[in-house]
Design a protein around this motif. Structure first.
Motif, PDB file in Angstrom:
ATOM      1  N   PRO A 177      26.754  22.350  68.171  1.00 24.57           N
ATOM      2  CA  PRO A 177      25.698  22.425  68.875  1.00 24.57           C
ATOM      3  C   PRO A 177      25.306  21.173  69.404  1.00 24.57           C
ATOM      4  O   PRO A 177      25.524  20.160  68.804  1.00 24.57           O
ATOM      5  CB  PRO A 177      24.632  23.202  68.044  1.00 24.57           C
ATOM      6  CG  PRO A 177      25.168  22.765  66.655  1.00 24.57           C
ATOM      7  CD  PRO A 177      26.755  22.766  66.743  1.00 24.57           C
ATOM      8  N   TRP A 195      30.474  15.134  58.004  1.00 26.26           N
ATOM      9  CA  TRP A 195      29.707  16.130  58.448  1.00 26.26           C
ATOM     10  C   TRP A 195      29.891  17.168  57.397  1.00 26.26           C
ATOM     11  O   TRP A 195      31.051  17.841  57.659  1.00 26.26           O
ATOM     12  CB  TRP A 195      29.884  16.571  60.044  1.00 26.26           C
ATOM     13  CG  TRP A 195      29.351  17.844  60.319  1.00 26.26           C
ATOM     14  CD1 TRP A 195      28.404  18.704  59.936  1.00 26.26           C
ATOM     15  CD2 TRP A 195      29.930  18.526  61.897  1.00 26.26           C
ATOM     16  NE1 TRP A 195      28.410  19.606  60.680  1.00 26.26           N
ATOM     17  CE2 TRP A 195      29.137  19.710  61.906  1.00 26.26           C
ATOM     18  CE3 TRP A 195      30.703  18.217  62.703  1.00 26.26           C
ATOM     19  CZ2 TRP A 195      29.087  20.723  62.854  1.00 26.26           C
ATOM     20  CZ3 TRP A 195      30.732  19.081  63.759  1.00 26.26           C
ATOM     21  CH2 TRP A 195      30.196  20.246  63.900  1.00 26.26           C
ATOM     22  N   SER A 209      30.474  25.069  71.978  1.00 26.50           N
ATOM     23  CA  SER A 209      29.219  25.234  71.216  1.00 26.50           C
ATOM     24  C   SER A 209      28.942  26.860  70.978  1.00 26.50           C
ATOM     25  O   SER A 209      28.048  26.736  70.276  1.00 26.50           O
ATOM     26  CB  SER A 209      28.106  24.575  72.101  1.00 26.50           C
ATOM     27  OG  SER A 209      28.171  23.188  72.215  1.00 26.50           O
ATOM     28  N   VAL A 210      29.506  27.399  71.753  1.00 29.70           N
ATOM     29  CA  VAL A 210      29.348  28.873  71.572  1.00 29.70           C
ATOM     30  C   VAL A 210      30.493  29.692  70.673  1.00 29.70           C
ATOM     31  O   VAL A 210      30.564  30.295  69.692  1.00 29.70           O
ATOM     32  CB  VAL A 210      29.407  29.545  72.961  1.00 29.70           C
ATOM     33  CG1 VAL A 210      29.164  31.180  72.602  1.00 29.70           C
ATOM     34  CG2 VAL A 210      28.242  29.031  73.719  1.00 29.70           C
ATOM     35  N   ILE A 211      31.893  29.215  71.185  1.00 33.55           N
ATOM     36  CA  ILE A 211      33.195  29.534  70.252  1.00 33.55           C
ATOM     37  C   ILE A 211      33.737  28.283  70.076  1.00 33.55           C
ATOM     38  O   ILE A 211      33.807  27.251  70.836  1.00 33.55           O
ATOM     39  CB  ILE A 211      33.807  30.594  71.014  1.00 33.55           C
ATOM     40  CG1 ILE A 211      34.380  30.042  72.273  1.00 33.55           C
ATOM     41  CG2 ILE A 211      33.156  31.867  71.033  1.00 33.55           C
ATOM     42  CD1 ILE A 211      35.291  31.087  73.273  1.00 33.55           C
ATOM     43  N   TYR A 238      40.578  29.263  58.346  1.00 37.08           N
ATOM     44  CA  TYR A 238      39.706  29.360  59.553  1.00 37.08           C
ATOM     45  C   TYR A 238      39.557  28.435  60.256  1.00 37.08           C
ATOM     46  O   TYR A 238      39.941  27.237  60.140  1.00 37.08           O
ATOM     47  CB  TYR A 238      38.098  29.693  58.805  1.00 37.08           C
ATOM     48  CG  TYR A 238      38.075  31.076  58.007  1.00 37.08           C
ATOM     49  CD1 TYR A 238      38.102  32.135  58.679  1.00 37.08           C
ATOM     50  CD2 TYR A 238      37.990  31.150  56.315  1.00 37.08           C
ATOM     51  CE1 TYR A 238      38.121  33.572  58.074  1.00 37.08           C
ATOM     52  CE2 TYR A 238      38.018  32.366  55.789  1.00 37.08           C
ATOM     53  CZ  TYR A 238      37.750  33.435  56.519  1.00 37.08           C
ATOM     54  OH  TYR A 238      37.799  34.719  55.968  1.00 37.08           O
ATOM     55  N   ALA A 239      38.785  28.638  61.442  1.00 45.25           N
ATOM     56  CA  ALA A 239      38.616  27.367  62.246  1.00 45.25           C
ATOM     57  C   ALA A 239      37.362  26.695  61.928  1.00 45.25           C
ATOM     58  O   ALA A 239      36.733  27.250  60.870  1.00 45.25           O
ATOM     59  CB  ALA A 239      38.536  27.932  63.919  1.00 45.25           C
ATOM     60  N   PRO A 240      37.199  25.371  62.577  1.00 39.71           N
ATOM     61  CA  PRO A 240      35.982  24.722  62.223  1.00 39.71           C
ATOM     62  C   PRO A 240      34.700  25.287  62.801  1.00 39.71           C
ATOM     63  O   PRO A 240      34.911  26.236  63.545  1.00 39.71           O
ATOM     64  CB  PRO A 240      36.212  23.287  62.895  1.00 39.71           C
ATOM     65  CG  PRO A 240      37.345  23.598  63.911  1.00 39.71           C
ATOM     66  CD  PRO A 240      37.932  24.831  63.616  1.00 39.71           C
ATOM     67  N   PRO A 241      33.508  25.094  62.300  1.00 36.78           N
ATOM     68  CA  PRO A 241      32.325  25.831  63.188  1.00 36.78           C
ATOM     69  C   PRO A 241      32.046  25.160  64.459  1.00 36.78           C
ATOM     70  O   PRO A 241      32.797  24.193  64.894  1.00 36.78           O
ATOM     71  CB  PRO A 241      31.155  25.221  62.332  1.00 36.78           C
ATOM     72  CG  PRO A 241      31.684  23.799  61.390  1.00 36.78           C
ATOM     73  CD  PRO A 241      33.207  23.979  61.353  1.00 36.78           C
ATOM     74  N   THR A 242      31.079  25.860  65.286  1.00 39.41           N
ATOM     75  CA  THR A 242      31.132  25.192  66.619  1.00 39.41           C
ATOM     76  C   THR A 242      30.052  24.036  66.438  1.00 39.41           C
ATOM     77  O   THR A 242      29.588  23.707  65.357  1.00 39.41           O
ATOM     78  CB  THR A 242      30.083  26.302  67.356  1.00 39.41           C
ATOM     79  OG1 THR A 242      29.197  26.979  66.610  1.00 39.41           O
ATOM     80  CG2 THR A 242      31.017  27.512  67.800  1.00 39.41           C
TER      81      THR A 242
END
Lengths: 124, 684
Positions: free
Chosen positions: B522, B468, B504-506, B516-520
């Protein structure tokens, strides 16, 4: 004695009891205080760092109403020393508070020393 | 009712005092006995682990998300083979409960099979179940064995064993306190029938898994007796005590030379079951003093009216995942490694809820603790000569898809599919990136099944599973990317799907040292797409997640929370997008080697715009090579922008502290910003 390298971009000088940038040596303030107080701070909309891919509310980007990215920079070299994902207004985190007296006592006892990389290592 | 108190549970995690006999046996070991003995227990356990995987029916068991363990007569864990370290901490609580409550009635006898899945009595959540057998030698109790794994059906209000709709334990299906389910080395048939009745949605999963646990515990028991017959009882008793001694000494030595201090992390989540809401799912303060660690969770949000709660030992189990994978990786999996560690849990928090609380999704509630412990220990450990083993937190998504219905083989089934959760990205490390699609943070040794195996097992078609792109947290060292998969109902008209998730939101995990953190994550569905036509029209390499999301193969993209209630999924016309989260990033992205960024772009792990906007790396679109001069200029410009927008701490904090999240998302947070209980929950 050598500075203790306690974070990727963070040194602790146990002689002078000051925090310093590991990259440029900038002074971040007293060792018994939060080193972040010596840094520059900025807030980012998470969509700047995690670009939305989809339309709508669920986009791969954190929701900026719920969470912000707080970035901490070295005033000397601009290195990004820390980041925190926090809800707006949430107290900033003092992530590292060294017990200076305990570390000094262990160094004095000879149980540990600071090696050439600025790391504590056991001597026995 | 006499379920163990929090104090009793925490006390049971501590190693029992040795008897004079045990000490004498340990002292009589000859040079080499200990090393050889440890390896023999490891061999026995590895055999048990293999048998366990081959005997299990649920996909989690087949994937190896399990543990097989040996305990001394008092119930202290002396070694284990994993699987998932999650389960390592808890059996001593159960065994010591059995010893203290049931020694006289019904008694503990050779051939007994004991069993529990109740988190109130020491478990993780009720899909996680354990079979325990006492080991008797010449009529004397000398040890215990156990096998633990996750079965994906418990007879709850929803299929899959982790009901999102449960608001109290009374809706979670089978919750068994420690009880005897077998005698004379046989599972009692009346009990087996009870399991079948609770597991009527997936009877084979439930009953076969139960037998697998008992089979495995018994195999380890037999091997231990063979070892006693060969080496003598004194040897085995002394070996187990010595293993506890060595594990504790090793743990204390490791902790001792980290810099003393107080380390803190806060983490957040975005849902209580299906209800959206901001939760401080972990406020962790770790105090390191000498060779001792104290973890204090004061400030964690209150318990929720959902199944997203975790009893304290389940929280500690989650921390054990990180601790055994990263910190005590070379020590025996043993109660003794937790001897120098203590805990403070605030009552009525999401990490220490009331006895009536639903906890079947405790794994979602405990992700914060699992992330925070990585962050706190990494900060402490970085100042020591172990710094190269420091790593940013795993993504700890654990987003799980549950499928249920009638399979292409005509069998009822309800199962959590193991592939998505076993292909998350690893957190970035101090000297290298996190591994891409490395595995399951709950179970580093679990296996992602082959696509062909999944298609054979479930009525599903999986057109692709791939890395991904952009899912790893950015940083000097990049978090490993997770995976994206397509799931299409196949061979049957329809089946039922649900998903246990948040993020999914944070995102929950905090990054490390400027990453940085990974993306959310969805929840994405493609409706109205002719899957067969899409596959037929695709050329090699063109059927990608990006192309599907751009609509190049038709259909409508529907996005929402990844977590979802049970709903039907018709065959052939709808695609579920499974997403396995990436790991968090480490260090300033502008310090990343530009050549590594270019390599990520070439491998389709990072987008060109992320390389440009986050990493400040200019890549020639024709050659794919780094433009050194443009990159240098870009990075200088980005650093100048930081110094321009950055404000002194006090000035920033003065404005920042006046703000507050929208009131409508604070229902589960507790008081702002303290996170204290505002309105006590009452569960009928």
């Amino acid at each position: 004695m050598p500075r203790l390298h306690v974070g990727e971009y963070l040194d602790a000088d146990l002689d002078t009891e000051r925090w310093h940038c590991h990259e440029c040596g900038h002074d971040f303030g007293p060792l018994r205080s939060d080193y972040k107080r010596g840094l520059l701070v900025a807030e980012r909309d998470p969509r700047e760092v995690h670009p939305p891919v989809l339309e709508g509310a669920y986009t791969f980007a954190p929701n900026g109403d719920w969470i912000r990215i707080v970035e901490f920079y070295c005033p000397g070299c601009g290195r990004q020393v820390e980041t925190e994902y926090l809800p707006p207004g949430h107290p900033l985190t003092q992530d590292t508070a060294l017990d200076v007296d305990a570390i000094m006592a262990r160094l004095a006892s000879g149980a540990v020393r600071i090696d050439e990389h600025g790391k504590l290592e056991a001597t026995r | 009712m006499s379920h163990p108190t929090l104090e009793e549970k925490l006390a049971a995690l501590k190693v029992s005092a040795p008897s004079a006999y045990e000490r004498a046996c340990a002292d009589s070991l000859r040079p080499g006995d200990y090393e050889i003995g440890v390896q023999r227990t490891a061999d026995i356990l590895d055999e048990g682990y293999e048998i366990f995987m081959r005997s299990s029916r649920s996909s989690m068991g087949v994937a190896g998300d399990s543990i097989v363990a040996i305990f001394n007569a008092a119930g202290d864990l002396v070694n284990a083979s994993a699987g998932t370290y999650l389960h390592a901490v808890i059996p001593p609580i159960v065994i010591k409960y059995i010893l203290s409550r049931h020694s006289k009635n019904p008694g503990i006898n050779d051939g007994d099979i004991w069993y529990t899945n109740d988190a109130l009595y020491g478990g993780i959540h009720n899909p996680d179940q354990v079979a325990i057998m006492p080991v008797f030698f010449e009529g004397e109790l000398v040890a215990w064995t156990a096998a633990l794994s996750h079965t994906t059906e418990t007879g709850a209000v929803e299929p899959g064993g982790m009901p999102l709709a449960a608001t109290a334990r009374f809706q979670e299906g089978m919750n068994l306190p420690p009880m005897r389910v077998g005698t004379d080395f046989q599972i009692n048939t009346d009990v087996l029938e009870m399991f079948a009745a609770f597991g009527i949605r997936a009877e084979a999963n439930v009953t076969v898994d139960m037998r697998a646990r008992a089979t495995t515990a018994d195999r380890v028991r037999v091997r231990l007796l063979e070892m006693i017959a060969r080496e003598g009882k004194d040897f085995v008793v002394g070996l187990m005590r010595r293993m506890l001694d060595e594990a504790e000494a090793g743990a204390r030595k490791r902790i001792a030379h980290w810099p003393d201090g107080t380390y803190r992390t806060v983490t957040f989540s975005d849902a209580a079951g299906l209800a959206p809401g901001l939760i401080r799912n972990c406020a962790m303060t770790m105090i390191k003093k000498g060779d001792h660690l104290l973890f204090d969770f004061t400030g964690t949000s209150p318990e929720t009216p959902s199944s997203y709660n975790a009893h304290p030992q389940a929280v500690i189990g989650h921390m054990a995942n990180y601790i055994y994978e990263y910190v005590f990786h070379d020590l025996p999996v043993s109660s003794a490694t937790f001897e120098p560690i203590d805990f403070v849990f605030p009552p009525n928090s999401i990490l220490s809820p009331d006895a009536r609380a639903a906890t079947s999704c405790s794994v979602m509630a405990a992700t914060g603790a699992m992330s925070a412990v990585a962050n706190c220990i990494s900060r402490a450990r970085f100042g020591s000569d172990e710094w190269k083993q420091v790593a940013a937190s795993q993504g700890n998504g654990g987003n799980a898809i549950v499928l249920a219905g009638v399979s292409q083989w005509g069998a009822n089934f309800a199962d959590m599919i193991a592939y998505p959760i076993n292909t998350e990205g690893q957190g970035a490390r101090a000297t290298s990136d996190g591994m891409d699609a490395y595995g399951f943070p709950w179970c580093a040794f679990g296996r992602a099944p082959d696509v062909e195996s999944m298609e054979n097992e479930f009525p599903m078609l999986i057109p692709f599973s791939s890395h991904w792109k952009d899912s790893g947290g950015h940083g000097k060292h990049r978090g490993g990317v997770g995976t994206a998969q397509l799931w299409v109902t196949h061979h049957v008209p329809m089946l039922f799907q649900m998903a246990i998730a948040d993020n999914s939101v944070i995102q929950t995990p905090q990054p490390l040292f400027g990453g940085y953190a990974p993306p959310t994550v969805p929840g994405i569905r493609l409706d109205g797409i002719d899957v067969a036509e899409a596959m037929a029209s695709a050329k090699t390499g063109t059927l990608t997640l990006e192309a599907l999301l751009r609509g190049e193969f038709g259909g409508t993209v529907v996005s929402g929370p990844y977590g979802s209630a049970v709903h039907p999924v018709p065959g052939g016309q709808s695609i579920i997008v499974g997403l396995s989260t990436g790991g968090t990033g480490y260090g300033d992205p502008l310090a990343r080697d530009p050549a590594s960024v270019a390599a990520d772009v070439t491998k389709n792990l990072v987008s060109v715009h992320v390389a440009r906007d986050i990493y400040g790396v200019a890549i020639d679109p024709v050659s794919g090579r780094v433009d050194d001069e443009a990159t240098r200029a870009s990075r200088e410009s980005m650093i100048a922008a930081r110094l321009e927008r950055g404000r002194p701490y006090e000035e920033f904090e003065a404005d920042w502290s006046q703000r507050k999240p929208p009131e409508e998302i604070l229902e589960f947070f507790g008081s702002w910003p303290d996170g204290s209980v505002v309105t006590p929950l009452i569960r009928m």
